[in-house]
Design an enzyme around this catalytic site. Structure first.
Site, PDB file in Angstrom:
ATOM      1  N   ASN C  69       0.847  -1.198   0.000  1.00 57.50           N
ATOM      2  CA  ASN C  69       0.000   0.000   0.000  1.00 57.50           C
ATOM      3  C   ASN C  69       0.872   1.234   0.000  1.00 57.50           C
ATOM      4  O   ASN C  69       1.967   1.249   0.553  1.00 57.50           O
ATOM      5  CB  ASN C  69      -0.954  -0.010   1.200  1.00 57.50           C
ATOM      6  CG  ASN C  69      -0.344   0.629   2.426  1.00 57.50           C
ATOM      7  OD1 ASN C  69      -0.298   1.868   2.556  1.00 57.50           O
ATOM      8  ND2 ASN C  69       0.152  -0.200   3.330  1.00 57.50           N
ATOM      9  N   GLY C  72      -0.154   6.951   1.728  1.00 56.30           N
ATOM     10  CA  GLY C  72       0.507   8.249   1.914  1.00 56.30           C
ATOM     11  C   GLY C  72      -0.127   9.080   3.014  1.00 56.30           C
ATOM     12  O   GLY C  72      -0.172  10.305   2.934  1.00 56.30           O
ATOM     13  N   CYS C 130       6.156   5.116   8.890  1.00 56.55           N
ATOM     14  CA  CYS C 130       5.369   4.929   7.669  1.00 56.55           C
ATOM     15  C   CYS C 130       6.270   5.134   6.467  1.00 56.55           C
ATOM     16  O   CYS C 130       6.866   6.189   6.297  1.00 56.55           O
ATOM     17  CB  CYS C 130       4.220   5.919   7.614  1.00 56.55           C
ATOM     18  SG  CYS C 130       3.348   5.829   6.041  1.00 56.55           S
ATOM     19  N   GLY C 264      -3.756  -5.942  11.259  1.00 60.81           N
ATOM     20  CA  GLY C 264      -3.858  -4.941  10.210  1.00 60.81           C
ATOM     21  C   GLY C 264      -4.621  -5.449   9.006  1.00 60.81           C
ATOM     22  O   GLY C 264      -5.860  -5.514   9.006  1.00 60.81           O
TER      23      GLY C 264
END
Ligand SMILES: Cc1cc2nc3c(=O)[nH]c(=O)nc-3n(C[C@H](O)[C@H](O)[C@H](O)COP(=O)(O)OP(=O)(O)OC[C@H]3O[C@@H](n4cnc5c(N)ncnc54)[C@H](O)[C@@H]3O)c2cc1C
Ligand SMILES: Cc1cc2nc3c(=O)[nH]c(=O)nc-3n(C[C@H](O)[C@H](O)[C@H](O)COP(=O)(O)OP(=O)(O)OC[C@H]3O[C@@H](n4cnc5c(N)ncnc54)[C@H](O)[C@@H]3O)c2cc1C
Ligand SMILES: Cc1cc2nc3c(=O)[nH]c(=O)nc-3n(C[C@H](O)[C@H](O)[C@H](O)COP(=O)(O)O)c2cc1C
Ligand SMILES: Cc1cc2nc3c(=O)[nH]c(=O)nc-3n(C[C@H](O)[C@H](O)[C@H](O)COP(=O)(O)O)c2cc1C
Ligand code: FES
Ligand code: FES
Lengths: 259, 303, 303, 259
Positions: C69, C72, C130, C264
């Site tokens: 993924n 963003g 991230c 997740g």
């Protein structure tokens, strides 16, 4: 040894918890020896990554395997249908060696624990061809898990049964039955013992054989990746160092093993 | 017919598909199952100076779309390798690259020195990234150590030297740069990811060594990214490794910047996969009317 | 009935199963599909001080036993979050942990300061890991930066602070140690692995952002190993994340040393998975006659 | 919206390249609106990780989906048999809105490209119930890929066909057919256009609608992970910012999109 895309001739539930698959693989059928195995790709685009090893159970119309559903690979295998194709690599491994007469006449005692019967039926058939007197001891947890009684009989073996719960045959482990048989049977033979089954049983039988000075050939099950001696994943410790279950085995002489 | 040959250092390969170290034994294991002469190059199981027993069993376990292994570099040692394996390998007519590992720079140096004298060896791959030997970190996790090992080997041999990198690092480009600076002819990546698995019923680790190296299709996206990063930042060829199961995966690595690829775990699943991959690449080039394999190297289009 | 409750910092959880940030939206998306009140804790999608549009499409692509993924960190920013999402979250009756991220220490500080005042928030998770925001490396790839961010946040809030670590590092124990030293109440690991995929026919990357984060069962073996390493080397609780698809996986993480787990990607596959995992853990404890969940934490037996 | 473990009532190849699956999911059947979709777990223990989105094609015995085999998920789906169970999450998304009379009488023009016919049949049935005059234009590459002609007719639509190769109906793209229809048909209606198909076609139809000032509702296909607005993976750019194909869509008004 070849990797063959082979047609499934039949795939049926047999008895209480096992399946039997007949695979149209003439090359493997011709080349196979008792105790050898094949590596089967259970899934196609999905399913487990690695192949799964199965003993060659019989060689007739094609090769036969006898298997138990224990996880994802065998579950997918059980779902296959007649006419489906699978990839089969084999025959692999060394196989049992059949006793040759030296002085005393040879006699074979086959000992099968649970699904361990799979490679031993093919062996019994071979022993019959070689006209070697054969006794087969079959052990399992309970009556409906006893495998291949008919097959062993058909192969001319004298068959004895034991179940852990006493629901069929002798009550107790197959090693107890083995003791009993040895007491009653004559010993004018050169006895060779062939055994396949759970680890604990193998050790127990090997110990008895050692005491009696019987040759004991056992078929080991180790986790395998390649099945052809390339990954070194299936090591067995022996008196002459590391050996490979897939290539040097799966049949080992009990006297070689350091356990 | 598309032109498939590529060059890695001094080695001319007739196609960019190699068998990865530790997954193809010493080639002979596959002789009945595939036409070895059609493979671009063969990298043999890592050898060490002295024999190694390897790790306790179990040594392998399957994971989602992958496998863990903790073989522990079991091998017969240099002398036995030369005696028992080299004669067969010499006759193959395919570039043979010998993978070596050592406990210290000296061992790498000695091995390289001895291999340098053997004519039939095309090159040396430095396995500084095997996660299955017990020591404080890997050489390939440290740029300086990487530099030193490569430099030592470079000094002693004119043969093609490939440095095999570990993905278990923060910045693989830095390590690749160190290998390049030290004179490596190429880098190959990735070796396996350090992983583990536990049997929840017995509570025991599924590997005798507790941890092991993760390989197979599960790691491909990370490996492709690392190849992409490295290829953009160094000038020597990059050899892509990690989860290649079919020619599409090999092409993906090449588009990301790999000059060649190595196939590992897939050899266990399909012993003919190396040759099939070569054919698949040919078909792809034909379909897309590409004349030379070189034209796809690093050919990903940024949109 | 087995005792399932655990404690992370000041937060009492009725069971060790949390929904992971970015995979459970702001909980409301799941209200019709599962009983939210049965989940141990909910971590909301990472918010930033100012709204973020996120990355160009495509943002997701499937891989072998996983997905990439590159969202963003799309989010409405702090103010909108408080206005639009917080009221619902406050009513849930489940510990809600707010995941935050910032472009610099100041932003983390400001966010933590503002969140500190909101009573209904149980804790803060610092997303310093991230991989989908464009900058030079992640905070969680550097022990010093990690220390500083955590320290700044620690100074301003008495709420439970969880530091979420990146697996894209050479030595995760070092980073975990830095978070501990700076006063983090717990660490959670792993965030996603940086990966990529290329469409070989269009030659384009499969993600608009080229690279993205890999999650799902494919990463589990690496995540379990990292949790194992970290748990043995720090004293604060470790929260295990990565490829949990069923209770067996959650238990595996706990045996490796995790005090709790986060789920997740599996939420996308089965929106009821968090609750099912709680039940599965209960069954396991019953089957193995274990009274308290605590008894399995770090319970792997070295053989 | 519910996640249901549902029985497959039938799963058959239809026409040349498509499959139709009927799923016993009464809750979804009751709750569904045309244009909504379901998320289906194609594999069980193996197979792809994520669910796959499929439009609700019909609501009869259960819900029906009409699908094309394009990859691993749909291939596994095609192998399912009557009586198998699958996990179906739905109904999801917003669905089409049916035109309401305002001054002029409403008229619907449905435009289906290839597999894009799937959601539009259900819509046509709904329009019939609402007694709205409906024209259906069906386009495909070639004759044997034309889908649902009968279904649209059964739903009372006036059906026109076009094929790229001219093997059936009008020769050319369905947008050409659309132009043609507009020229010949009366315009005393308030026309609403519903379209589903490949991206290029959607844009083309949207442009024509803009010129004519027709409302144009299009059903978009984006890669989806969750299908419920949780992952933010399926973003669509609109004049009012990022929207989600799975939650705010899959049906969007063409005038909203910034493409
Ligand atoms: C040489 C050899 C011959 C074999 N012959 C037969 C046979 O004829 N019939 C038969 O039913 N089985 C046989 N086995 C065992 C068979 O290979 C395993 O049962 C099978 O690989 C399990 O695959 P799975 O995906 O269903 O299980 P998995 O999901 O991989 O594992 C489920 C469980 O099965 C057990 N298991 C898995 N692989 C092995 C293995 N290689 N050895 C022992 N246990 C394992 C483990 O306890 C594991 O927890 C043989 C194994 C070997 C090495
Ligand atoms: C809201 C919605 C409704 C849909 N309705 C239908 C339907 O009624 N019938 C039908 O046949 N298909 C429908 N699709 C497309 C369908 O979801 C994909 O064909 C399917 O997910 C492909 O899965 P796979 O595993 O077979 O292919 P994969 O192996 O995942 O991919 C194969 C190829 O299929 C294409 N593809 C994959 N996923 C998508 C996607 N989400 N959208 C567009 N293309 C994709 C890609 O080009 C890819 O290269 C719909 C998609 C969405 C988003
Ligand atoms: C069983 C096994 C043994 C391996 N042994 C070695 C080795 O001896 N030396 C080495 O450099 N790499 C070794 N590797 C790593 C592979 O060469 C390769 O880098 C890795 O498996 C990733 O590629 P793959 O995903 O295609 O398998 C081994 C891998 C496996 C699975
Ligand atoms: C679509 C998607 C979005 C995510 N967004 C975030 C996020 O906003 N913040 C964060 O800390 N982690 C985010 N993650 C990472 C997950 O929380 C989790 O750490 C990771 O996916 C590994 O766990 P899994 O394998 O169970 O998915 C995201 C993961 C996915 C798949
Ligand atoms: S299974 Fe690979 S060496 Fe035996
Ligand atoms: S598919 Fe997850 S938000 Fe739309």
């Amino acid at each position: 040894m070849k990797d063959i895309r082979a047609k499934i001739l039949s795939n049926k539930k047999t008895g209480h918890a096992y399946y039997k698959m007949v695979i149209d693989a003439p090359y493997i059928a011709r080349a196979a020896k008792p105790g050898q195995f094949v590596q089967i790709k259970c899934g196609e685009n999905s399913g487990p990554l690695l192949r799964r090893p199965f003993s060659i159970h019989k060689v007739e119309r094609g090769i036969e395997i006898l298997y138990e559903v224990v996880g994802i690979g065998t579950r997918i295998l059980a779902g296959k249908r007649q006419g489906d194709f699978i990839d089969v690599l084999g025959p692999l491994g060394n196989g049992f060696s059949v006793p040759r007469a030296q002085g005393l006449k040879p006699r074979a005692i086959i000992i099968a624990g649970g699904i361990g019967a799979a490679p031993l039926v093919y062996l019994a058939e071979e022993l019959k061809k070689k006209k070697i007197k054969t006794i087969a001891l079959i052990g399992a947890k309970t009556k409906n898990l006893i495998l291949c009684e008919k097959d062993f009989k058909k192969a001319g073996a004298e068959v004895y049964i034991s179940t852990d719960d006493g629901s069929y045959g002798c009550h107790g482990f197959v090693s107890k039955l083995f003791h009993k048989i040895l007491k009653t049977s004559e010993s004018k033979f050169m006895t060779v013992v062939y055994v396949c089954g759970p680890h604990g049983m193998l050790r127990c039988i090997a110990d008895i054989c050692k005491e009696r000075n019987f040759e004991c050939q056992l078929s080991l099950e180790e986790r395998m990746a390649c099945g052809i001696g390339a990954c070194l994943g299936c090591v067995v410790n022996t008196i002459s160092g590391n050996k490979l279950a897939c290539k040097d085995g799966p049949v080992f002489n009990a006297s070689e093993l350091t356990w | 017919m598309a032109i498939l040959d590529i060059k890695i250092g001094k080695i001319k390969l007739k196609n960019p598909v190699m068998a990865a170290s530790g997954t193809f034994g010493y080639a002979r294991e596959f002789e009945k199952l595939t036409d070895l002469s059609l493979i671009g190059a063969i990298i043999t199981k890592t050898i060490t100076l002295n024999p190694r027993q390897g790790n306790p069993m179990p040594r392998i376990c399957e994971t989602s779309a992958g496998m863990l292994n903790a073989i522990g570099l079991q091998n017969e040692g240099f002398d036995n390798f030369i005696k028992e394996k080299m004669p067969y390998l010499s006759r193959l007519g395919v570039p043979v690259i010998i993978s070596i590992s050592g406990n210290n720079i000296d061992e790498f140096f000695i091995l390289a020195k001895r291999l340098d004298k053997i004519k039939s060896i095309a090159g040396i791959e430095l396995n500084i990234s095997c996660p299955n030997i017990k020591c404080e970190g890997l050489v390939a996790q440290d740029a300086k150590e990487t530099y030193e090992v490569v430099k030592a080997v470079r000094k002693i041999t004119g043969k093609t030297v490939i440095t095999k990198l570990s993905p278990n690092v923060t910045d693989v480009v830095k390590i690749a740069g160190a290998a390049e600076d030290a004179g490596s002819d190429a880098v190959s990546l990735v070796n396996t990811f350090l992983g583990m698995a536990i049997d929840i019923d017995t509570r025991k680790p599924k590997l005798g060594n507790i941890t092991g190296g993760l390989s197979g299709p599960c790691i491909k996206p990370i490996a492709v990214r690392m190849v992409y990063e490295v290829a953009r930042n160094i000038d020597i060829p990059v050899i892509g490794i990690g989860g290649i199961m079919a020619s599409d995966d090999a092409i993906e690595f090449m588009l990301a910047g790999a000059t060649a690829v190595q196939i590992g775990t897939a050899n266990f699943v399909d012993p003919g996969i190396c040759v099939k991959t070569v054919r698949g690449i040919e078909n792809y080039l034909r379909k897309h009317k590409i004349e030379k394999i070189e034209d796809i190297i690093g050919g990903m289009e940024q949109k």
